[in-house]
Design a protein around this motif. Sequence first.
Motif, short mmCIF file in Angstrom:
data_model
loop_
_atom_site.label_atom_id
_atom_site.label_comp_id
_atom_site.label_asym_id
_atom_site.label_seq_id
_atom_site.Cartn_x
_atom_site.Cartn_y
_atom_site.Cartn_z
N ALA A 70 -27.48 -5.12 -41.79
CA ALA A 70 -28.25 -5.25 -40.55
C ALA A 70 -29.68 -4.78 -40.73
O ALA A 70 -29.94 -3.78 -41.41
CB ALA A 70 -27.58 -4.45 -39.43
N ALA A 72 -32.82 -3.87 -38.06
CA ALA A 72 -33.24 -3.69 -36.67
C ALA A 72 -34.75 -3.61 -36.61
O ALA A 72 -35.38 -2.90 -37.40
CB ALA A 72 -32.62 -2.42 -36.10
N ILE A 86 -32.15 -7.50 -33.70
CA ILE A 86 -31.25 -6.98 -34.74
C ILE A 86 -30.62 -8.19 -35.41
O ILE A 86 -29.97 -9.01 -34.76
CB ILE A 86 -30.15 -6.07 -34.18
CG1 ILE A 86 -30.75 -4.88 -33.41
CG2 ILE A 86 -29.26 -5.56 -35.32
CD1 ILE A 86 -29.70 -3.97 -32.77
N ARG A 104 -21.48 -8.44 -29.31
CA ARG A 104 -22.49 -8.15 -28.30
C ARG A 104 -21.97 -7.20 -27.22
O ARG A 104 -22.72 -6.37 -26.71
CB ARG A 104 -23.00 -9.45 -27.68
CG ARG A 104 -23.99 -10.19 -28.58
CD ARG A 104 -24.47 -11.49 -28.01
NE ARG A 104 -25.58 -12.02 -28.80
CZ ARG A 104 -26.09 -13.23 -28.67
NH1 ARG A 104 -25.59 -14.07 -27.76
NH2 ARG A 104 -27.10 -13.61 -29.42
N VAL A 107 -22.28 -3.79 -28.77
CA VAL A 107 -23.67 -3.37 -28.88
C VAL A 107 -24.24 -3.04 -27.51
O VAL A 107 -24.98 -2.06 -27.34
CB VAL A 107 -24.50 -4.47 -29.59
CG1 VAL A 107 -25.99 -4.22 -29.42
CG2 VAL A 107 -24.13 -4.54 -31.06
N ASP A 116 -28.97 -7.56 -25.61
CA ASP A 116 -27.97 -7.99 -26.60
C ASP A 116 -28.08 -9.48 -26.93
O ASP A 116 -27.49 -9.94 -27.89
CB ASP A 116 -26.55 -7.63 -26.17
CG ASP A 116 -26.11 -8.31 -24.89
OD1 ASP A 116 -26.86 -9.16 -24.35
OD2 ASP A 116 -25.00 -8.00 -24.42
N LYS A 118 -30.54 -10.60 -28.21
CA LYS A 118 -31.38 -10.55 -29.40
C LYS A 118 -30.67 -9.96 -30.60
O LYS A 118 -31.30 -9.58 -31.59
CB LYS A 118 -32.69 -9.82 -29.07
CG LYS A 118 -33.48 -10.58 -27.99
CD LYS A 118 -34.89 -10.12 -27.81
CE LYS A 118 -35.60 -11.04 -26.81
NZ LYS A 118 -37.02 -10.68 -26.62
N LEU A 119 -29.35 -9.91 -30.51
CA LEU A 119 -28.50 -9.63 -31.67
C LEU A 119 -28.16 -10.96 -32.32
O LEU A 119 -27.58 -11.84 -31.69
CB LEU A 119 -27.22 -8.91 -31.25
CG LEU A 119 -26.17 -8.72 -32.34
CD1 LEU A 119 -26.65 -7.77 -33.43
CD2 LEU A 119 -24.84 -8.24 -31.75
N ALA A 159 -20.91 -4.36 -35.06
CA ALA A 159 -21.59 -3.50 -34.10
C ALA A 159 -21.98 -2.18 -34.75
O ALA A 159 -23.07 -1.64 -34.48
CB ALA A 159 -20.71 -3.27 -32.88
N ALA A 162 -25.12 -2.79 -36.66
CA ALA A 162 -26.26 -2.95 -35.75
C ALA A 162 -26.69 -1.61 -35.17
O ALA A 162 -27.88 -1.29 -35.12
CB ALA A 162 -25.88 -3.93 -34.64
N TRP A 166 -30.13 0.41 -35.78
CA TRP A 166 -30.96 0.71 -34.61
C TRP A 166 -31.30 2.20 -34.54
O TRP A 166 -32.44 2.59 -34.29
CB TRP A 166 -30.24 0.26 -33.35
CG TRP A 166 -31.07 0.36 -32.11
CD1 TRP A 166 -30.99 1.31 -31.13
CD2 TRP A 166 -32.13 -0.53 -31.72
NE1 TRP A 166 -31.91 1.07 -30.15
CE2 TRP A 166 -32.62 -0.05 -30.48
CE3 TRP A 166 -32.68 -1.67 -32.28
CZ2 TRP A 166 -33.67 -0.68 -29.80
CZ3 TRP A 166 -33.73 -2.30 -31.62
CH2 TRP A 166 -34.20 -1.82 -30.40
#
Length: 485
Positions: A70, A72, A86, A104, A107, A116, A118-119, A159, A162, A166
Amino acid sequence: MKITTAVCAFRAGLVLAGLTAFGVAPAVSASELHAGAAVVGITPDRPVALSGQMHTRISREVASPVVAAALALESRDGEKVLDQAILVACDLVAIPHPVLDKARVHVRRRIPGFDDRKLILSATHTHTAPVVEEGNYEIPKDGVVQPGEYIAFLAERVADAAVQAWEARKPSKVGWGLGHAVIAQNRRSVYADGRAVMYGPTEKADFRGIEGPEDQGVEVLFVWDAEGKLRATAVNVACPAQEVEGESSLNADFWHQIREALHAKHGADLVVLGWTGAAGDQSPHLMYRKRAEDRMRALRRRSRLEELAARVVAAWEEAYEGARQEQVAGAPLVHKVDRLELPLRIVTEADAASAAAKVEELSRNPAHRRLMLWHQDVVDRRRKQEAGSTSPYTMELHVLRLGDVAIATNPFELYTQYGIQMKARSRALQTFLIQLAGPGSYLPTEPAVRGGGYSAIAESNEVGPEGGQVLSDRTVELINALWPE
């Protein structure tokens, strides 16, 4: 399930010129790009059914671990968030909707304030990764991880990647570069009668050529900390990871060797994201010069995976040599999400009749369930078409600007010609294209449909060339709006 986790944090201050609105020229403001990266294992601790073939395969061993990596990104003006993203690259064959939806949800719960939508999840398209859809294969119940169980595990692990990326984000510098590597060949042979055949023999007297182009560019993104230490890289190649596609072992394919080689030189904590470019008609399998290629590989004492990885890593180093001289402090981040409707491919009466005959034949043997369902889908689509109950194919399209580069996604196995078209028409200095940021299905060109064969017939396509052009045009439109003239 047993997994390992590595997390990287980035520390580098910078000032950005942010874009204030989509399609509007950049407004200069004091801002920072914050970045973080993480990688987690997504290898199950028990045997699992493998995706990518028309028959059931159960993993006997782990040849190489499969992971989710991932990156971010968040741009800020003081405490104000300007934009965010992400991106998670997964060693999987595709990203079905339930996997993205479940990830999502996790997250959304674990990262307050993050949009979310934008994941982004994408797949490297290894054909030796766990099955991520239910109902397609006849899978033994005992001693084997079932698809539903693995999907739940996968969504949590994605998740985790992510969230860890993050939480690790710090002010950072970015850069981009370009190298070249011959790892993909167009896999569709064309014959004198106009037929096209995936992996068709090229030594036959009626062989006339290879159907489409190849893209041997290797687009590379880099992230550094304040001391100039490289913390993450995304490597974009127009080739699916399917050199060892028929095996019965879990295997990340050539991405594992690429990661190991980069770790050996640049540190084990370097997070490497594998991004597959537009490559629906490409493969690492050799189509011609096979004996000469095999001889040279044997003389260099390399396996085929090692050979492919060595070429990509050499291209990566070529890109790095240039990019490290321009570690950019001042790169705007803009991330746009578009919901795009594409026309469905028309299923003809002949398509449906051919598929129905195959369904009748294959349905007698449960072992052929995956192949039977593949043909049945065409029959069902024809019925909906005749009833007037079809709807356009709806997809999620992400377009990002990061400094001088654009990043655009699509859910398909997209023929390379579309990727070349998008890159050529893009105003960005470099354009990264990520396919299989979704459930897949081939999207062929018009010449491919005329030639027929696997990947260009109705069974292989939900969307045809008309939709491919809509996708290409809209992607270019969104990219170019971020670089107004």
